[in-house]
Design an enzyme around this catalytic site. Structure first.
Site, PDB file in Angstrom:
ATOM      1  N   GLY A 195      48.385  30.223 -21.970  1.00 48.93           N
ATOM      2  CA  GLY A 195      48.268  31.167 -23.355  1.00 48.93           C
ATOM      3  C   GLY A 195      47.164  32.003 -22.981  1.00 48.93           C
ATOM      4  O   GLY A 195      47.068  32.070 -24.362  1.00 48.93           O
ATOM      5  N   ASN A 254      43.093  26.661 -24.165  1.00 43.43           N
ATOM      6  CA  ASN A 254      43.905  27.321 -22.935  1.00 43.43           C
ATOM      7  C   ASN A 254      43.413  28.197 -21.906  1.00 43.43           C
ATOM      8  O   ASN A 254      42.388  28.837 -21.672  1.00 43.43           O
ATOM      9  CB  ASN A 254      44.751  28.872 -23.300  1.00 43.43           C
ATOM     10  CG  ASN A 254      45.700  27.987 -25.180  1.00 43.43           C
ATOM     11  OD1 ASN A 254      45.913  27.138 -24.793  1.00 43.43           O
ATOM     12  ND2 ASN A 254      45.087  29.033 -25.989  1.00 43.43           N
ATOM     13  N   HIS A 265      36.730  29.661 -24.223  1.00 47.74           N
ATOM     14  CA  HIS A 265      36.758  29.039 -26.124  1.00 47.74           C
ATOM     15  C   HIS A 265      37.680  27.891 -25.996  1.00 47.74           C
ATOM     16  O   HIS A 265      38.449  28.114 -25.649  1.00 47.74           O
ATOM     17  CB  HIS A 265      37.075  30.181 -26.685  1.00 47.74           C
ATOM     18  CG  HIS A 265      38.320  31.000 -26.241  1.00 47.74           C
ATOM     19  ND1 HIS A 265      38.346  31.344 -24.961  1.00 47.74           N
ATOM     20  CD2 HIS A 265      39.586  30.635 -26.731  1.00 47.74           C
ATOM     21  CE1 HIS A 265      39.570  32.196 -25.485  1.00 47.74           C
ATOM     22  NE2 HIS A 265      40.658  31.069 -26.073  1.00 47.74           N
ATOM     23  N   ASP A 274      38.931  32.455 -35.943  1.00 44.00           N
ATOM     24  CA  ASP A 274      39.782  33.359 -35.466  1.00 44.00           C
ATOM     25  C   ASP A 274      40.323  34.120 -36.322  1.00 44.00           C
ATOM     26  O   ASP A 274      40.789  34.007 -36.984  1.00 44.00           O
ATOM     27  CB  ASP A 274      40.963  32.073 -34.889  1.00 44.00           C
ATOM     28  CG  ASP A 274      42.201  32.802 -34.075  1.00 44.00           C
ATOM     29  OD1 ASP A 274      42.033  32.623 -32.817  1.00 44.00           O
ATOM     30  OD2 ASP A 274      42.432  33.825 -33.641  1.00 44.00           O
ATOM     31  N   ILE A 275      40.968  35.266 -36.011  1.00 38.87           N
ATOM     32  CA  ILE A 275      41.232  37.068 -36.246  1.00 38.87           C
ATOM     33  C   ILE A 275      42.877  36.201 -36.629  1.00 38.87           C
ATOM     34  O   ILE A 275      43.317  37.042 -37.875  1.00 38.87           O
ATOM     35  CB  ILE A 275      40.672  37.915 -35.442  1.00 38.87           C
ATOM     36  CG1 ILE A 275      40.447  38.896 -36.313  1.00 38.87           C
ATOM     37  CG2 ILE A 275      41.516  37.638 -34.588  1.00 38.87           C
ATOM     38  CD1 ILE A 275      40.334  39.981 -35.613  1.00 38.87           C
TER      39      ILE A 275
HETATM   40  P1  AMP Z   1      43.293  31.992 -25.601  1.00 37.62           P
HETATM   41  O1  AMP Z   1      45.026  32.990 -26.276  1.00 37.62           O
HETATM   42  O2  AMP Z   1      43.441  30.392 -26.279  1.00 37.62           O
HETATM   43  O3  AMP Z   1      42.678  33.097 -24.990  1.00 37.62           O
HETATM   44  O4  AMP Z   1      42.639  32.101 -28.017  1.00 37.62           O
HETATM   45  C1  AMP Z   1      42.382  33.702 -27.911  1.00 37.62           C
HETATM   46  C2  AMP Z   1      41.957  33.838 -29.322  1.00 37.62           C
HETATM   47  O5  AMP Z   1      40.578  34.273 -29.826  1.00 37.62           O
HETATM   48  C3  AMP Z   1      43.305  33.745 -30.369  1.00 37.62           C
HETATM   49  O6  AMP Z   1      44.109  33.118 -31.181  1.00 37.62           O
HETATM   50  C4  AMP Z   1      42.926  35.202 -31.052  1.00 37.62           C
HETATM   51  O7  AMP Z   1      43.631  35.061 -32.303  1.00 37.62           O
HETATM   52  C5  AMP Z   1      41.545  34.736 -30.530  1.00 37.62           C
HETATM   53  N1  AMP Z   1      40.739  36.328 -31.118  1.00 37.62           N
HETATM   54  C6  AMP Z   1      40.753  37.522 -30.552  1.00 37.62           C
HETATM   55  N2  AMP Z   1      39.693  38.408 -30.553  1.00 37.62           N
HETATM   56  C7  AMP Z   1      38.577  38.220 -31.761  1.00 37.62           C
HETATM   57  C8  AMP Z   1      38.513  38.656 -32.493  1.00 37.62           C
HETATM   58  N3  AMP Z   1      37.641  40.031 -32.707  1.00 37.62           N
HETATM   59  N4  AMP Z   1      38.149  37.479 -33.513  1.00 37.62           N
HETATM   60  C9  AMP Z   1      37.964  36.833 -33.373  1.00 37.62           C
HETATM   61  N5  AMP Z   1      38.974  36.131 -33.113  1.00 37.62           N
HETATM   62  C10 AMP Z   1      39.304  36.787 -31.886  1.00 37.62           C
END
Ligand code: AMP
Ligand code: ZN
Length: 116
Positions: A95, A89, A102, A32-33
């Protein structure tokens, strides 16, 4: 959002960078970023499915495969003994910010309950 604009589809297709930690024919896991724990991975199907609500009966094998992949990944990161958390989520109150299904795999610290 269509699969064409989807950032996780782009990662799965190698069109966008990510720190990949596990991959097979159907599943990809990457860091996760914005990590919320020492280990914070995202586990996705390569197939675009926008959320749990869009899962179809024909995705049954894929979902089982995703769960079993998370077991393998947990072992890869030595999380079996101490434990870890898997989070999915869904929608606004859940959220969800990225509309490609994912599973967050979080570990490496004591995670509190309930989440915020
Ligand atoms: P959600 O809020 O459950 O939809 O989670 C989305 C997740 O994706 C968040 O924890 C973000 O930090 C992560 N995220 C968004 N863009 C990227 C990316 N390009 N690479 C890795 N993680 C990402
Ligand atoms: Zn997608």
């Amino acid at each position: 959002m269509t699969a064409k604009d989807c950032i996780f589809c782009q990662i799965a297709q190698g069109k966008m960078d990510a720190k990949k930690v596990y991959e097979d024919e159907h599943v990809l896991a990457f860091e996760d970023i914005s990590p919320q724990a020492p280990i914070h991975l995202l586990v996705i199907p390569k197939k675009h499915i926008s959320s749990l609500l869009e899962l179809q009966p024909e995705d049954e094998k894929l979902v089982a495969h995703l769960l079993l992949s998370m077991k393998k990944i947990a072992r890869q990161f030595n999380l079996e003994e101490k434990g870890f958390r898997v989070v999915n989520n869904i929608g606004e109150d859940g959220g969800q910010t990225v509309f490609h299904i994912h599973f967050h795999l979080l570990g490496g610290r004591n995670l509190t309950w309930p989440p915020g």
